[in-house]
Write an enzyme that holds these catalytic residues in place. Structure first.
Site, PDB file in Angstrom:
ATOM      1  CD  GLU A 163      -5.004   7.262  10.039  1.00  0.00           C
ATOM      2  OE1 GLU A 163      -4.494   8.493  10.547  1.00  0.00           O
ATOM      3  OE2 GLU A 163      -4.552   6.078  10.432  1.00  0.00           O
ATOM      4  NE  ARG A 219      -3.412   2.288   2.624  1.00  0.00           N
ATOM      5  CZ  ARG A 219      -3.482   3.077   3.783  1.00  0.00           C
ATOM      6  NH1 ARG A 219      -2.982   2.838   4.718  1.00  0.00           N
ATOM      7  NH2 ARG A 219      -4.086   4.399   3.522  1.00  0.00           N
ATOM      8  CG  HIS A 242      -1.300   8.636   3.853  1.00  0.00           C
ATOM      9  ND1 HIS A 242      -1.241   7.447   3.843  1.00  0.00           N
ATOM     10  CD2 HIS A 242      -0.820   9.275   5.255  1.00  0.00           C
ATOM     11  CE1 HIS A 242      -1.224   7.124   5.236  1.00  0.00           C
ATOM     12  NE2 HIS A 242      -0.725   8.157   6.014  1.00  0.00           N
ATOM     13  CD  GLU A 263      -1.888   3.931   8.142  1.00  0.00           C
ATOM     14  OE1 GLU A 263      -1.705   3.883   9.247  1.00  0.00           O
ATOM     15  OE2 GLU A 263      -2.218   4.331   7.186  1.00  0.00           O
ATOM     16  CE1 TYR A 271      -0.274   2.162  13.454  1.00  0.00           C
ATOM     17  CE2 TYR A 271      -2.291   3.222  12.828  1.00  0.00           C
ATOM     18  CZ  TYR A 271      -0.935   2.826  12.535  1.00  0.00           C
ATOM     19  OH  TYR A 271      -0.304   2.989  11.298  1.00  0.00           O
ATOM     20  CG  ASN A 310      -5.634   3.165   8.697  1.00  0.00           C
ATOM     21  OD1 ASN A 310      -5.801   2.226   7.900  1.00  0.00           O
ATOM     22  ND2 ASN A 310      -5.050   4.338   8.361  1.00  0.00           N
TER      23      ASN A 310
END
Ligand code: BGC
Length: 479
Positions: free
Chosen positions: A163, A73, A118, A373, A307, A305
């Protein structure tokens, strides 16, 4: 036990790796401007050079091959392709660069997943109002059509915007990302709104003009923490958790996957806060009008994404200031059993990924999901033998497996963040997310695989299926 043709990937983004900020006719982006101002980024660092992938792409390709990725990606730099942001002037050398990257990947049987945006808006568009201006949606749509037209014969997985939450909140509310504005409680909602409109226009363009011929899929990458009630038996904490999810995942996923509009919880919290503070006028959360493109249904898959996780309880209200934090009214707590990895925000909770995947299945109508991600960073002295990160990837991928096998979530792929150490936004080069170490003090910017990179390669080689497995076997026999 991963599904056939599961995508095993790693991700990067243009500004974080490419460097070449003025090379061959590239225009400046808001991150070039932001980093060149003093006091914005750790040690006033910038990504003028970064990993120099604009020149060293072939070294990156070696890393991709060494990991045995099936997918890579990357993002396109809008200002490298269209220096002033518009299609009036195309930078052919930018086109050549991305053509080479895409062709090289395909020649190695690695499928590109391409992100159009991005975080790096062309500065000329920022000067005209940027994401706060409603006209940005049409400009983005023109850029998207240009990319579909130019690269879509080969790229089959597209992310329009990465995002939108981070762009809006960190860029316009907290001011710690470009363009560095702190217009609390107002602009982030406008920016988020225009990003949704821009995304939807691009999806419709793809759908009408390119889908039949190119047969690809388009989505937007939505980031969210996993939230759970601090006290699972407490009604207020449960309500706070619903609010937290609505303000993060729901902000962008609810309009696209469920109703075409923002979550009711979000609008009522914002409007109640406006009333409390005597803020008159229209809702601070904009409304979609009949002239806007339809938002509902504008994603061919769910791109997540993920985390970190948080426990939440109500924030106690009465902050008396206009701000997103007052609208959300939450207190976030990190469970002491979740290790903090490097940066203070990154409490490691692989369980949260499984929970979030299950939540997505139940809330957003069981979409196909790509985890676009997920990662773990190092700060301070570098350990090439990064044992903790190895454990992190193993336990996270196990949770993904459980989500697929036990919870029935339709997960189609996993992309580690990141292929290699790179420019970690406001943290500069102090925070390292790579599967490859990059020596930023070495003129050659040498890439060296971390132990976690080797571990990830092993996992991939064990689970690869479909055409990739056949190639792997053929290679083995050959050698
Ligand atoms: C972004 C990446 C970033 C990563 C780690 C995500 O928010 O998409 O660009 O490097 O998180 O912070």
């Amino acid at each position: 036990m991963f599904p056939r043709d599961f995508a095993w990937g790693a991700a990067t983004s243009a500004y974080q790796i490419e460097g070449g900020w003025q090379a061959d006719g590239k225009g400046p982006s808001i991150w070039d401007t932001f980093c060149h101002e003093k006091g914005r980024v750790y040690a006033d660092q910038n990504a003028d050079m970064a990993c120099d992938s604009y020149k060293l792409w072939e070294k990156d390709l070696e890393c991709v091959k060494q990991l045995g990725l099936t997918h890579y990606r990357l993002s396109l730099s809008w200002a490298r392709l269209l220096p002033d942001g518009t299609t009036q002037h195309v930078n052919d050398r930018g086109v050549q660069y991305y053509n080479k990257v895409i062709n090289d990947l395909l020649a190695c049987d690695v499928s590109p997943m391409v992100t159009l945006y991005h975080f790096d808006l062309p500065q000329t568009l920022q000067d005209q109002g940027g994401w706060k201006s409603p006209g940005i949606a049409t400009l983005f749509d023109n850029y998207a059509k240009f990319c579909f037209q130019t690269f879509g014969d080969r790229v089959k997985l597209w992310i329009t915007i990465n995002e939108p939450y981070v762009c809006a909140k960190l860029g316009y509310e907290d001011g710690i990302h470009a363009p560095g504005l702190k217009e609390k409680g107002i602009s982030a909602y406008v920016v988020g709104h225009n990003m949704l409109r821009a995304h939807a226009m691009a999806w419709h363009s793809y759908n009408c003009l390119y889908r039949a011929k190119q047969k690809g899929a388009v989505s937007l990458a939505i980031n969210s923490d996993w939230f759970e009630p601090l006290n699972p038996g407490c009604r207020e904490d449960i309500a706070a958790t619903e609010r937290a999810l609505a303000f993060a995942l729901g902000w962008f996923a609810w309009p696209v996957f469920v109703t075409g509009d923002y979550p009711g919880i979000m609008r009522s919290a914002i409007d109640a806060e406006s009333k409390k503070l005597g803020y008159n006028g229209a809702s601070r959360l904009p409304c979609f009008s009949k002239d806007d493109p339809a938002i509902l249904g504008t994603a061919d898959f769910f791109a997540l994404n993920y985390y970190t996780s948080r426990k939440v309880k109500p924030g106690g209200g009465c902050k008396q200031v206009l701000a997103m934090s007052s609208d959300r009214d939450l207190e976030e707590v990190i469970d002491p059993s979740w290790p903090i990895c490097g940066v203070s925000w990154l409490a490691v909770g692989p369980h949260g990924l499984r929970n979030l995947l299950k939540y997505i299945k139940d809330t957003f109508r069981n979409p196909a999901v790509y985890i676009t991600e997920n990662g773990f960073c190092q700060v301070g002295p570098v350990h090439i033998e990064d044992v903790q990160r190895c454990e992190f990837y193993k336990s996270t991928i196990l949770e993904v497996d459980r989500a697929i096998q036990e919870d029935g979530v339709d997960v189609r792929g996993y992309f580690a963040w990141s292929l290699m150490d790179n420019f970690e936004w406001a943290d500069g080069f102090s925070v390292r997310f790579g599967l490859f170490h990059v020596d930023f003090s070495d003129a050659a910017l040498r890439r060296t695989v971390y132990r976690s990179g080797k571990e990830y390669a092993k996992i991939i080689s064990k689970h690869k299926t479909g055409k990739w497995k056949c190639q792997q076997l053929a290679k083995k026999q050959h050698s």
